[in-house]
Design a protein around this motif. Sequence first.
Motif, PDB file in Angstrom:
ATOM      1  N   ASP A  76       0.832  -1.203   0.000  1.00  0.00           N
ATOM      2  CA  ASP A  76       0.000   0.000   0.000  1.00  0.00           C
ATOM      3  C   ASP A  76       0.869   1.256   0.000  1.00  0.00           C
ATOM      4  OD1 ASP A  76      -2.637   1.239   0.172  1.00  0.00           O
ATOM      5  OD2 ASP A  76      -2.003   1.895   2.163  1.00  0.00           O
ATOM      6  N   VAL A  77       1.920   1.241   0.807  1.00  0.00           N
ATOM      7  CA  VAL A  77       2.848   2.377   0.852  1.00  0.00           C
ATOM      8  C   VAL A  77       3.514   2.570  -0.514  1.00  0.00           C
ATOM      9  CG1 VAL A  77       5.067   3.127   1.821  1.00  0.00           C
ATOM     10  CG2 VAL A  77       3.277   2.270   3.336  1.00  0.00           C
ATOM     11  N   ALA A  78       3.912   1.478  -1.137  1.00  0.00           N
ATOM     12  CA  ALA A  78       4.562   1.567  -2.448  1.00  0.00           C
ATOM     13  C   ALA A  78       3.606   2.120  -3.502  1.00  0.00           C
ATOM     14  CB  ALA A  78       5.073   0.191  -2.871  1.00  0.00           C
ATOM     15  N   LEU A  79       2.351   1.697  -3.452  1.00  0.00           N
ATOM     16  CA  LEU A  79       1.374   2.195  -4.421  1.00  0.00           C
ATOM     17  C   LEU A  79       1.071   3.672  -4.186  1.00  0.00           C
ATOM     18  CD1 LEU A  79      -1.043  -0.875  -4.512  1.00  0.00           C
ATOM     19  CD2 LEU A  79       0.630  -0.204  -6.243  1.00  0.00           C
ATOM     20  N   ARG A  80       1.056   4.048  -2.913  1.00  0.00           N
ATOM     21  CA  ARG A  80       0.849   5.463  -2.587  1.00  0.00           C
ATOM     22  C   ARG A  80       1.998   6.313  -3.150  1.00  0.00           C
ATOM     23  NH1 ARG A  80       0.859   6.571   3.539  1.00  0.00           N
ATOM     24  NH2 ARG A  80       0.045   4.456   3.526  1.00  0.00           N
ATOM     25  N   ALA A  81       3.216   5.802  -2.996  1.00  0.00           N
ATOM     26  CA  ALA A  81       4.383   6.522  -3.540  1.00  0.00           C
ATOM     27  C   ALA A  81       4.281   6.625  -5.056  1.00  0.00           C
ATOM     28  CB  ALA A  81       5.660   5.806  -3.133  1.00  0.00           C
ATOM     29  N   ALA A  82       3.813   5.556  -5.685  1.00  0.00           N
ATOM     30  CA  ALA A  82       3.675   5.571  -7.143  1.00  0.00           C
ATOM     31  C   ALA A  82       2.664   6.628  -7.581  1.00  0.00           C
ATOM     32  CB  ALA A  82       3.252   4.185  -7.629  1.00  0.00           C
ATOM     33  N   ARG A  83       1.542   6.674  -6.875  1.00  0.00           N
ATOM     34  CA  ARG A  83       0.532   7.673  -7.232  1.00  0.00           C
ATOM     35  C   ARG A  83       1.057   9.090  -6.997  1.00  0.00           C
ATOM     36  NH1 ARG A  83      -3.173   3.692  -5.335  1.00  0.00           N
ATOM     37  NH2 ARG A  83      -2.953   4.376  -3.181  1.00  0.00           N
ATOM     38  N   ALA A  84       1.763   9.281  -5.881  1.00  0.00           N
ATOM     39  CA  ALA A  84       2.243  10.620  -5.517  1.00  0.00           C
ATOM     40  C   ALA A  84       3.268  11.148  -6.510  1.00  0.00           C
ATOM     41  CB  ALA A  84       2.845  10.586  -4.117  1.00  0.00           C
ATOM     42  N   THR A  85       3.950  10.245  -7.196  1.00  0.00           N
ATOM     43  CA  THR A  85       5.004  10.669  -8.123  1.00  0.00           C
ATOM     44  C   THR A  85       4.600  10.477  -9.578  1.00  0.00           C
ATOM     45  OG1 THR A  85       6.028   8.472  -8.026  1.00  0.00           O
ATOM     46  CG2 THR A  85       6.813  10.119  -6.449  1.00  0.00           C
ATOM     47  N   GLY A  86       3.338  10.216  -9.802  1.00  0.00           N
ATOM     48  CA  GLY A  86       2.896   9.998 -11.169  1.00  0.00           C
ATOM     49  C   GLY A  86       3.549   8.779 -11.809  1.00  0.00           C
ATOM     50  N   GLY A  87       3.900   7.805 -10.977  1.00  0.00           N
ATOM     51  CA  GLY A  87       4.471   6.565 -11.497  1.00  0.00           C
ATOM     52  C   GLY A  87       5.979   6.579 -11.646  1.00  0.00           C
ATOM     53  N   LEU A  88       6.640   7.642 -11.206  1.00  0.00           N
ATOM     54  CA  LEU A  88       8.113   7.671 -11.312  1.00  0.00           C
ATOM     55  C   LEU A  88       8.765   6.726 -10.307  1.00  0.00           C
ATOM     56  CD1 LEU A  88       8.886  11.465 -11.877  1.00  0.00           C
ATOM     57  CD2 LEU A  88       8.700   9.626 -13.547  1.00  0.00           C
ATOM     58  N   VAL A  89       8.070   6.464  -9.217  1.00  0.00           N
ATOM     59  CA  VAL A  89       8.546   5.458  -8.255  1.00  0.00           C
ATOM     60  C   VAL A  89       7.539   4.323  -8.333  1.00  0.00           C
ATOM     61  CG1 VAL A  89       9.049   4.985  -5.834  1.00  0.00           C
ATOM     62  CG2 VAL A  89       9.584   7.219  -6.791  1.00  0.00           C
ATOM     63  N   ASP A  90       7.917   3.251  -9.016  1.00  0.00           N
ATOM     64  CA  ASP A  90       6.947   2.211  -9.369  1.00  0.00           C
ATOM     65  C   ASP A  90       7.385   0.862  -8.807  1.00  0.00           C
ATOM     66  OD1 ASP A  90       5.499   0.157 -10.854  1.00  0.00           O
ATOM     67  OD2 ASP A  90       4.891   1.765 -12.212  1.00  0.00           O
ATOM     68  N   PRO A  91       6.510   0.183  -8.072  1.00  0.00           N
ATOM     69  CA  PRO A  91       6.924  -1.099  -7.476  1.00  0.00           C
ATOM     70  C   PRO A  91       6.916  -2.273  -8.442  1.00  0.00           C
ATOM     71  CG  PRO A  91       4.657  -0.627  -6.885  1.00  0.00           C
ATOM     72  CD  PRO A  91       5.137   0.562  -7.671  1.00  0.00           C
ATOM     73  N   THR A  92       6.458  -2.053  -9.682  1.00  0.00           N
ATOM     74  CA  THR A  92       6.379  -3.190 -10.614  1.00  0.00           C
ATOM     75  C   THR A  92       7.658  -3.345 -11.444  1.00  0.00           C
ATOM     76  OG1 THR A  92       5.281  -1.876 -12.324  1.00  0.00           O
ATOM     77  CG2 THR A  92       3.869  -3.025 -10.751  1.00  0.00           C
ATOM     78  N   LEU A  93       8.771  -2.883 -10.887  1.00  0.00           N
ATOM     79  CA  LEU A  93      10.049  -2.967 -11.595  1.00  0.00           C
ATOM     80  C   LEU A  93      10.854  -4.210 -11.223  1.00  0.00           C
ATOM     81  CD1 LEU A  93      11.123   0.784 -11.501  1.00  0.00           C
ATOM     82  CD2 LEU A  93      10.955  -0.603 -13.563  1.00  0.00           C
ATOM     83  N   GLY A  94      10.210  -5.179 -10.577  1.00  0.00           N
ATOM     84  CA  GLY A  94      10.951  -6.358 -10.128  1.00  0.00           C
ATOM     85  C   GLY A  94      11.673  -7.082 -11.250  1.00  0.00           C
ATOM     86  N   ALA A  95      10.983  -7.303 -12.365  1.00  0.00           N
ATOM     87  CA  ALA A  95      11.605  -8.015 -13.488  1.00  0.00           C
ATOM     88  C   ALA A  95      12.740  -7.196 -14.088  1.00  0.00           C
ATOM     89  CB  ALA A  95      10.555  -8.326 -14.552  1.00  0.00           C
TER      90      ALA A  95
END
Lengths: 122, 305
Positions: free
Chosen positions: B74-93
Motif C-alpha cells: 500500500d505504501v509503495a502504491l501510494r508513492a507511485a501515485r504521488a510521483t505519477g508513477g516515477l517510483v513504481d513497485p512493478t520494476l521487479g523483473a
Amino acid sequence: MRRAKRVVTMGTLGLVAAFTAMADGATPPFNKHRGAVAARAGHAVVIRPSDAWPHRKRHHRRKHRPHPSSAASAAGSSAPAPAPSTPAPSSPAPSAPPAAPAPPPAAPAPTQQAPAVTSGGS
Amino acid sequence: LTAARSSWRALGTTAELLVTDPGALVAARRAVEAELAEIDRACSRFRDDSELTRLNLAGGKPVEVGPLLAEAIDVALRAARATGGLVDPTLGAAMDEIGYDRDFDEIAADGPAPRALAAPGFGCVRLDPRRSTVQLPPGVRLDLGATAKAWAADRAAARAAAVTPELGVLLSLGGDLAMAGPGPDAGWPVGVADDHAAERASATVALAGGGLATSSTTVRAWRRDGRPVHHILDPATGLPAPVVWRTVSVAAATCVDANTAATAAIVRGEDAPEWLEGLGLPARLVSAGGEVATVAAWPAEVALA
C-alpha cells in the motif's frame, strides 16, 4: 364449443376496451408517465413502474475513499507505526487524488555540530 | 550531542541507532531488530521464504498476504501515485534484468547488456485490504526497494521510541533516516554525502523530526556490458535513469516520504528542483558534475572544519 369461444372473445374484447378507456380517457395526457396517479371511479391507482426498466432510481455513485484509520486497520499492524502523512486509499484507485510527500515538521536548520549520522546512498 | 549509539548490519546495509537515554539503548535496539526481522521476512525480494517471493511467483493468482506486506505494498502504491508513477513497485523483473536479483554484495561486477523492460505499471497491482489478498498479472514481479527500507526506518524508529516515555530516537538504515520522539534541543545533527558510509559529510544540518533520505546513482552501482549501471530505474524504460543528479537528499515528514521524493527527483532529472520546490520539500541536489543546488527551506551549508 362455439358458445365458449364467443364468451372468451367477448371477454377479451371487453378487457381491451376497459384498459383503452383507462389509458386514454381517465388518465390525463400529462400524467401518462411512470409513477403517475390516475383517478378512476373515485379511487387513486398508482401505476407502478417496473424495476426492470432501465429508468431505475438513480444512485449517485460516490468515490470510495476509506478513512485513513480504517485503511490502516484494514492493512493491520503488530507494531506502532508513524502516522501516515498522506491518506491511504485502497488499491487500485486511479481516481484517488495523488498524495504528495509532506514537508517535515520543522525545516532543516544550519548547525556547527559534527554529524551524528550521515544520510547518503546505500 | 548526548546520545547513546549502536550499529549493526541489517537488511543488507548498516543500521545505526541513536537514543537520547543511554539506559534505553538495549531495549530500543531489540525493538528495532524485531521490527526489521518481521519486515525482512515479509518484504525481501532476495529470500526464498519471504511473502513477497511467494507473491512474485504466484503466476497471476491472488495471494493472501499478512498485514506487513499488505501495508508495504500500500505504501509503495501510494508513492507511485504521488510521483505519477516515477517510483513504481512493478520494476521487479527489470531489476532482475539489470542484475540486481540478489543481495548487492553478491552481484556480478559485469555481465551482458540488459534488455529494456519497462515497468508494467502500478495500476496492475490488485490489493484487496478486506480480503488481505494481492494479485499480480502473470510475469509481473514487485520490487519494494524504493520504499520499503525507508518505511521500515519509520516503523522501527517509532517502535524504539515507544520502549520508554520521552525517548528520542534517530535511526539510520543505510542512510535513510527516521526520527521519533523528542530529539535533542538543537536537533539531530545529520550529515549528507554521496555515500552514507563516507567518512566526511559534504554538508551538515540539524533536524527536529520526520525523515531525511538520500538517493544516489554513485552507490549500488556496477557494470553491464562494460557500462556503469545503478539501481534507480526509470519505469518508462526499465533501465537506470540518466544521471542528471548523482545525489538528491530530501527532508520530509517521514522517511518514506523523503525517500519517495528523492528517488523521483533522480528519475525526473532536469526539472527536479522545481518539482521539489513546488512540494515545499527542503532538498539538496548534487549534479553529475558536482554542482550543488538547494531548494525550499534547505539551509545554507556550513562547512565542517
